[in-house]
Design an enzyme around this catalytic site. Sequence first.
Site, short mmCIF file in Angstrom:
data_model
loop_
_atom_site.label_atom_id
_atom_site.label_comp_id
_atom_site.label_asym_id
_atom_site.label_seq_id
_atom_site.Cartn_x
_atom_site.Cartn_y
_atom_site.Cartn_z
CD GLU A 155 -4.07 -37.05 42.32
OE1 GLU A 155 -3.17 -36.46 41.84
OE2 GLU A 155 -5.24 -35.93 42.28
CG ASP A 206 -4.37 -23.33 32.42
OD1 ASP A 206 -4.70 -24.54 32.44
OD2 ASP A 206 -3.38 -23.02 33.17
CE LYS A 259 -0.14 -31.32 36.74
NZ LYS A 259 -0.46 -29.76 36.82
CB SER A 302 -7.69 -29.25 34.58
OG SER A 302 -6.97 -30.43 34.54
CB ALA A 303 -6.10 -32.92 30.63
CE LYS A 334 -5.69 -26.64 46.74
NZ LYS A 334 -5.38 -28.09 46.18
CB VAL A 346 -7.71 -35.67 38.44
CG1 VAL A 346 -9.18 -36.35 38.14
CG2 VAL A 346 -7.80 -35.45 39.71
#
EC number: 4.2.1.70
Length: 309
Positions: free
Chosen positions: A30, A143, A91, A145-146, A164, A111
């Site tokens: 990535e 929230d 991004k 992440s996709a 993380k 990602v």
Amino acid sequence: MVTDLARSWLTFSPAVAAAKAAGRPLVALESTIIAHGMPYPENVRTAREVEALIRELGAEPATIALIGGRIRIGLSDDELELLGRSDQVHKVSRRDLPAVLANGGLGATTVAGTMICAALAGIEVFVTGGIGGVHRGAQETFDISADLQELARTSVAVVCAGAKSILDIGLTLEYLETHGVPVLSCEQDNFAAFYTRDSGYRADFRLDDAVEQARFIRTKWDLGLVGGVVVSTPVPAVAAMPDEEIDALTRQALDDAAVQGVTGKAVTPFLLARIKALTGGRSLATNIAIVKHNAEVGARLAIAMGSIE
Ligand code: PSU
Ligand code: MN
């Protein structure tokens, strides 16, 4: 299904095109980690070293980014430098792909973004640092992440050092389970926590051997079970950070984000940069060790995927 129309947006580097034509193993990498995950010049140096490591192990690295309205599969040294240096890099997750391709801007793929492009390019294995996940407090903020939705729908294996602890790792694993995304762990039973080896949560299956991992992944896809597989491998012990230190710094970084009202796609880069600053740069060394170790695991997996076909 990948259409010719979708593939017409891809441009392969000469090295990746040659490896693909020869049927050699490919490893996708990535670019958000380069543009938004690490500072210059360590980002560019690490990207080059990771590529070299993958080549030495016998696979071909394909770093993915959006440049000039094309999905670029494999970048030159100059292009890595451009991504690492510029402060004009978008991004790019699933939502952002059409915007940045259509306006011809510079885009670093997350990602999720990289999985989409790797799948279009026919690349099965992708190496990253840590995956995105369910953020702490997502019960309020939504929230998530996709990256997790992408793992549910796009058939690429993602090698990472877990997620993380800025995230709610327990909820992240619940979400992956709900969406049928298997989480494999190698070298230990538990899912890794990026800076530290042990998240405290068991992964679904422990498979240390690359051929066993490859058989698992191939079986999933043979069955028509669309979607990714997470392969978690812990940071090498010598490079891991102390648990208590990371816990305290993570809490501090989360407080700072709340005070400054950081939201949306800015949250993750903010937290990463904050932790780096709070550790006086020591987290960067850990980050670099993680990506290199993941690259080794990913290269072996890509080779194993080729060997069992
Ligand atoms: N986690 C890391 N390092 C990173 C990222 C996540 O430890 O560089 C990047 C990856 O590109 C990941 C993205 O896909 O952040 C997730 O962003 P978000 O949480 O906004 O979905
Ligand atoms: Mn988010």
